[in-house]
Design an enzyme around this catalytic site. Structure first.
Site, PDB file in Angstrom:
ATOM      1  N   PRO A 124       1.487  -1.239  -0.036  1.00 45.63           N
ATOM      2  CA  PRO A 124      -0.084  -0.221   0.142  1.00 45.63           C
ATOM      3  C   PRO A 124       0.949   1.227  -0.217  1.00 45.63           C
ATOM      4  CG  PRO A 124      -0.416  -2.125   1.801  1.00 45.63           C
ATOM      5  CD  PRO A 124       0.533  -2.105   0.619  1.00 45.63           C
ATOM      6  N   CYS A 125       0.320   2.314  -1.150  1.00 44.04           N
ATOM      7  CA  CYS A 125       1.551   3.539  -0.636  1.00 44.04           C
ATOM      8  C   CYS A 125       0.875   4.749   0.085  1.00 44.04           C
ATOM      9  CB  CYS A 125       1.271   4.125  -2.714  1.00 44.04           C
ATOM     10  SG  CYS A 125      -0.215   4.324  -3.096  1.00 44.04           S
ATOM     11  N   GLN A 126      -0.094   4.616   0.907  1.00 43.52           N
ATOM     12  CA  GLN A 126      -0.577   5.474   1.548  1.00 43.52           C
ATOM     13  C   GLN A 126       0.822   5.888   2.681  1.00 43.52           C
ATOM     14  OE1 GLN A 126      -2.093   2.594   1.480  1.00 43.52           O
ATOM     15  NE2 GLN A 126      -4.186   3.262   0.453  1.00 43.52           N
ATOM     16  N   TYR A 128       3.965   5.619   2.149  1.00 49.50           N
ATOM     17  CA  TYR A 128       4.969   6.216   1.185  1.00 49.50           C
ATOM     18  C   TYR A 128       4.237   8.016  -0.051  1.00 49.50           C
ATOM     19  CZ  TYR A 128       7.378   2.057   1.603  1.00 49.50           C
ATOM     20  OH  TYR A 128       7.060   1.177   1.855  1.00 49.50           O
ATOM     21  N   SER A 129       3.210   8.154   0.619  1.00 46.48           N
ATOM     22  CA  SER A 129       2.446   9.233  -0.041  1.00 46.48           C
ATOM     23  C   SER A 129       2.887  11.239   0.092  1.00 46.48           C
ATOM     24  CB  SER A 129       1.105   9.674  -0.290  1.00 46.48           C
ATOM     25  OG  SER A 129       0.452   9.334   0.335  1.00 46.48           O
TER      26      SER A 129
END
Length: 428
Positions: A124-126, A128-129
């Site tokens: 999941p990218c949250q 790193y966003s």
């Protein structure tokens, strides 16, 4: 002579299957999709049955399911027994990973495979966003999701695929001042992989959306591979080419199944997005009158001045937030006359303020099907779950058209490697 390529893969942190969709379309054989969200896992299962029915000339059964003439239970009965665990609905963690390995090992045995060719996916990218970091006082530095890449690496260590595809948001490269990305690469290289990464924009590869992702490719050092060529596909298309053949909707209106109201645009035909004689899940969320009043102003500003209204440009009577200093671009129209839509993100599940339909007669945010089209999902791709979950699945996905271009490039790498090896053996 053209070498026949038959490659298999496992898909980690699979979401709704946007990344795997392009690989399956190219003939890659999935051995497992691992996904923790139950609705996304159901979507993956439905799509797995779709591919099974399509490959065995029983596509009409899938259409029956879309039209609601057979139940989900009956539809799921068409999944072959050897594929009963093709979707693993589980979180990847220290506590679950051995059990996931056991399921994948059993799948390999049942499906007649003795090795894994590829591993694809990205955590999941949250964490790193940039948006997520901006809203977190600790800037996500202590978010445990930062370290999910370590679970991905355990799959590389166990299955030793010839090649892997790791995808994520571009800001993964700067998270933790770059330490997370560097640590991840160090761990991958320690397993004997050569790495190369690139920031890829989906709008350069046939998707009508500006969406940048980091694509990190790793291959066995001795295999003499490289980063794949990802075909550039540009055309003179507009976002309206994705929207104009769908029926008008009122806010809150639900069209589970509807007919098209216009001929397919050239883009819909060339991309393969429009598939059958009807479309499903043309579903709009409801809006209150204040939001609709704002939407009208935003649409008019775009059409008349070609710009998006800032929150501070709204009449005082329409403002409900006290913060007038940050996040001022809370409302944005999906400009039908533009070549590309702005990036689709999972926040569309919270509200539709950033994805307002350009038609002044409808005054609503995008429907489920419209959002799926912007992400380049074909119209016969059915998402399971309630509307909020479906929007999350769509917003988090890798556009399937981009995925297919990556799959084609990797296929060419394997074909070249096989040809090279055969040449060496022929001269031995």
């Amino acid at each position: 002579m053209r070498v026949e390529i038959k490659l298999n893969f496992i898909d980690l942190f699979a979401g709704a299957g946007g990344l795997s969709e392009g690989f399956v379309k190219r003939g890659y054989k999935p051995l497992a999709h691992v996904e923790m969200d139950r609705y996304a896992a159901q979507t993956l299962l439905t799509r797995s049955i779709y591919w099974e029915l399509k490959s065995t000339n029983r596509y009409s059964i899938y259409l029956d399911y879309l039209e609601g003439t057979i139940t989900k239970e009956e539809f799921y009965s068409y999944l072959p027994p050897e594929m009963s665990n093709i979707v693993i609905n589980a979180e990847i963690s220290e506590q679950t990973i051995d059990g996931i390995f056991n399921v994948i090992d059993n799948n390999m045995r049942l499906l007649g495979e003795n090795k894994i060719d590829l591993i694809i996916g990205g955590p999941p990218c949250q964490a790193y966003s940039l948006v997520g970091r901006a809203r977190d006082p600790e800037r996500k530095e202590n978010d445990p999701r930062n370290y999910l890449y370590k679970q991905y690496i355990k799959f590389l260590e166990k299955y030793e695929p010839d090649l892997f595809v790791f995808e994520n948001v571009p800001s993964i490269k700067t998270a933790g001042n770059g330490s997370f990305f560097q640590s991840m690469k160090d761990d991958m290289q320690a397993l004997g992989y050569t790495l190369e990464s690139a920031v890829v924009d989906a709008s350069n590869h046939g998707v009508l959306q500006q969406r940048k992702r980091v694509i990190l490719i790793g291959w066995k050092a001795e295999s003499n591979m490289r980063f794949p060529d990802i075909e550039v596909v540009l055309g003179d298309y507009r976002v309206s080419d994705l929207l104009d053949d769908l029926p008008d909707l009122l806010p809150g209106e639900i069209m589970e199944k509807c007919n098209y109201t216009a001929n397919a645009s050239e883009y819909l035909i060339q991309s393969g997005i429009r598939t059958d004689d009807f479309v499903t899940q043309h579903i709009s969320r409801p809006h209150n009158e204040r939001d609709r009043a704002i939407y009208r102003l935003v649409i008019e500003a775009w059409k008349n001045q070609g710009n998006w209204l800032k929150y501070t440009d709204l009449p005082a009577g329409l403002r409900t937030h006290k913060n007038l200093h940050s996040f001022l671009d809370r409302f944005k129209v999906v400009a039908g006359d533009s070549a590309y839509c702005h990036t689709m993100v999972a926040h569309i599940s919270k509200d539709g303020h950033y994805y307002i339909h350009p038609d002044i007669k409808q005054i609503r945010s995008l429907s489920v099907r419209e959002a799926a089209r912007i992400q380049s999902f074909p119209d016969n791709f059915y998402f399971e779950g309630p509307r909020t979950s479906i929007f999350t699945q769509i917003g988090n996905a890798v556009p399937p058209i981009l995925s297919e271009k990556i799959a084609i490039g990797i296929e060419q790498l394997f074909r070249t490697a096989i040809n090279s090896q055969q040449g060496v053996e022929g001269h031995a």
